[in-house]
Design a protein around this motif. Structure first.
Motif, short mmCIF file in Angstrom:
data_model
loop_
_atom_site.label_atom_id
_atom_site.label_comp_id
_atom_site.label_asym_id
_atom_site.label_seq_id
_atom_site.Cartn_x
_atom_site.Cartn_y
_atom_site.Cartn_z
N UNK A 276 -28.35 44.82 -35.39
CA UNK A 276 -28.52 44.91 -36.77
C UNK A 276 -30.02 44.27 -37.22
N UNK A 277 -30.31 43.28 -36.53
CA UNK A 277 -31.44 42.58 -36.97
C UNK A 277 -32.80 43.27 -36.54
N UNK A 278 -33.00 44.49 -36.31
CA UNK A 278 -33.98 45.21 -36.07
C UNK A 278 -33.97 46.59 -36.87
N UNK A 279 -34.86 47.02 -37.35
CA UNK A 279 -34.79 48.22 -38.07
C UNK A 279 -36.50 48.89 -38.22
N UNK A 280 -36.33 50.15 -38.57
CA UNK A 280 -37.70 50.55 -39.07
C UNK A 280 -38.61 50.87 -38.05
N UNK A 281 -39.83 51.02 -38.41
CA UNK A 281 -40.93 51.47 -37.47
C UNK A 281 -41.61 50.31 -36.97
N UNK A 282 -41.80 49.42 -37.54
CA UNK A 282 -42.78 48.38 -37.34
C UNK A 282 -42.17 47.36 -36.51
N UNK A 283 -42.06 47.17 -35.19
CA UNK A 283 -41.31 46.25 -34.42
C UNK A 283 -42.36 45.49 -33.35
N UNK A 284 -42.32 44.01 -33.84
CA UNK A 284 -43.17 43.04 -33.10
C UNK A 284 -42.40 42.22 -32.14
N UNK A 285 -43.29 41.32 -31.31
CA UNK A 285 -42.59 40.54 -30.50
C UNK A 285 -42.04 39.53 -31.17
N UNK A 286 -42.45 39.02 -32.29
CA UNK A 286 -41.54 38.05 -33.08
C UNK A 286 -40.14 38.40 -33.39
N UNK A 287 -39.92 39.81 -33.64
CA UNK A 287 -38.86 40.36 -34.01
C UNK A 287 -37.57 40.16 -32.63
N UNK A 288 -38.33 40.52 -31.47
CA UNK A 288 -37.39 40.89 -30.24
C UNK A 288 -37.29 39.56 -29.33
N UNK A 289 -38.19 38.47 -29.60
CA UNK A 289 -38.06 37.34 -28.75
C UNK A 289 -36.73 36.64 -29.07
N UNK A 290 -36.29 36.37 -30.21
CA UNK A 290 -34.80 35.76 -30.44
C UNK A 290 -33.90 36.58 -29.87
N UNK A 291 -33.90 37.80 -30.08
CA UNK A 291 -32.87 38.63 -29.25
C UNK A 291 -32.87 38.40 -27.65
N UNK A 292 -33.90 38.56 -27.27
CA UNK A 292 -34.15 38.21 -25.89
C UNK A 292 -33.46 36.70 -25.30
N UNK A 293 -33.89 35.95 -26.15
CA UNK A 293 -33.27 34.47 -25.98
C UNK A 293 -31.78 34.70 -26.12
N UNK A 294 -31.37 35.21 -26.87
CA UNK A 294 -29.91 35.16 -27.23
C UNK A 294 -29.18 35.81 -26.08
N UNK A 295 -29.81 37.02 -25.74
CA UNK A 295 -29.31 37.68 -24.46
C UNK A 295 -29.56 37.09 -23.01
N UNK A 296 -30.21 35.90 -22.99
CA UNK A 296 -30.54 35.12 -21.73
C UNK A 296 -29.28 34.10 -21.44
N UNK A 297 -28.31 34.78 -21.05
CA UNK A 297 -26.93 33.85 -20.81
C UNK A 297 -26.76 33.40 -19.50
N UNK A 298 -27.72 34.00 -18.63
CA UNK A 298 -27.46 33.92 -17.28
C UNK A 298 -29.09 33.82 -16.26
N UNK A 299 -29.97 33.36 -16.98
CA UNK A 299 -31.30 33.39 -16.74
C UNK A 299 -31.63 35.15 -16.29
#
Length: 384
Positions: A13-36
């Motif tokens: 839910x935190x990402x939508x629309x056409x303009x998607x930058x690294x700023x938007x996905x870095x928090x998601x990647x960190x959240x998903x980084x549960x086991x290195x």
């Protein structure tokens, strides 16, 4: 499996629309980084990190990359929706993680993504750099491919709103391609695997968007990354996320990309691929450039005192203005427009055209005008 429900439950839910930058996905990647699972594997031209997210322990190795072109973000959104599935702790997730190892580069071109351009910061199209490898992003992709040694490659892209499914008048909401590996466009065992998997995905998607799946042109170009990887002997599938009716933010299309990903892995995990589906693949109609965003028909125009009835078409330009993508409509074609369709069509029935610059449309002008002085169009759309 209820793919609609699976999407609803796992949509990021935190990402939508056409303009998607690294700023938007870095928090998601960190959240998903549960086991290195997360690694920085390189830097862009402007020094932005390029991330790899690898998860799963299965023997089938899947390599996926998105936003090779910075302004093509739909598949990135769908990829994060799928990563949420892999991390939701379900029986299905466990099955996928035990059967596959997924290696994902969710944003190969972070500079282009920030600038909302197809090219990287050096104005190079990375999808034409697979042989020369002149760019750091291209080198990162090749190095990851060589070290990971995938069994399948998923090359994730967007396509413009101009593409329709043959001459059916339906938009190409998703298009696929099993790239050629030589000039003759022959089908070997490697390419056949990609063909069979596309046929399986198409069979599922036709239940949801019948008649809105296209097949991309398979002319061989060794400079394109998909053609190169197919040439190297790894089955490669090109995804092209396109237009769904009134969905310029590509949130509906995102859902169908997600469905395609999930259905492909379900088929692979069940080893349920028919051995030769070339005919099914070739029966997917080819993409055709037949659409404009707007078509206005039977417009009465006045050229130097001479009136005539004609048609004209407008197209959106996606312009990055103060951190937002603005869809600005410009007139791009005037004439018969035979065989063309509009995502929005309006029949003026002989009404007179008038704009601030005159009584006839002019190419490259903004699509702001009146019909018979009382029907107003602003930025292409009817303004009631």
């Amino acid at each position: 499996m209820n793919l609609e429900q699976l999407f609803i439950e796992n949509k990021e839910q935190s990402i939508e629309g056409r303009y998607l930058t690294l700023d938007a996905i870095e928090p998601l990647l960190r959240r998903l980084n549960t086991d290195n699972q997360l690694t920085v594997i390189g830097k862009s031209v402007l020094g932005e990190p390029i991330y790899k997210y690898q998860i799963g322990s299965g023997k089938i190795k899947i390599f996926l990359w998105s936003q090779m072109h910075g302004n093509e973000s739909t598949t990135t959104k769908a990829l994060f929706d799928f990563l949420n599935v892999l991390n939701n702790g379900s029986v299905f997730a466990e099955k996928l993680l035990n059967g596959f190892t997924f290696c994902c580069i969710p944003m190969l071109n972070p500079d282009g993504s920030r600038l909302y351009t197809r090219e990287n910061a050096n104005k190079v199209d990375l999808n034409r750099d697979s042989q020369d490898l002149t760019q750091p992003e291209s080198k990162v992709l090749r190095e990851t491919f060589e070290s990971f040694k995938p069994d399948y490659c998923y090359n994730l892209h967007d396509q413009r709103t101009i593409f329709g499914v043959a001459d059916t008048g339906k938009p190409a909401t998703l298009s696929f391609l099993a790239p050629s590996y030589n000039d003759a466009r022959e089908v070997n065992e490697c390419r056949l695997k990609a063909i069979n998997l596309i046929a399986a995905m198409n069979e599922v998607l036709q239940q949801y968007i019948p008649g809105q799946i296209g097949r991309f042109d398979d002319s061989f170009n060794i400079n394109c990354i998909g053609d190169t990887f197919q040439y190297f002997g790894v089955p490669t599938i090109l995804f092209e996320a396109g237009h769904f009716q009134k969905d310029y933010q590509r949130e509906e299309t995102r859902k169908y990309v997600f469905m395609a990903l999930v259905s492909s892995f379900s088929v692979l995990s069940e080893n349920d691929i028919v051995s030769n589906r070339i005919d099914d693949y070739l029966n997917i109609p080819q993409n055709n450039i037949v659409f404009y965003d707007f078509i206005y028909k039977n417009i009465n125009i006045n050229y130097d005192g001479i009136e005539k009835i004609t048609n004209f078409a407008s197209q959106y330009k996606e312009e990055l203005i103060e951190g937002k993508i603005c869809f600005n409509a410009y007139i791009v074609e005037i004439g018969e427009l035979k065989g063309c369709f509009g995502h929005f069509e309006y029949d003026a029935k002989g009404a007179h055209f008038e704009a601030r610059y005159g009584k006839a449309p002019i190419l490259n002008q903004k699509t702001d005008f009146y019909l018979d002085n009382d029907v107003k169009f602003v930025n292409g759309l009817l303004n009631n």
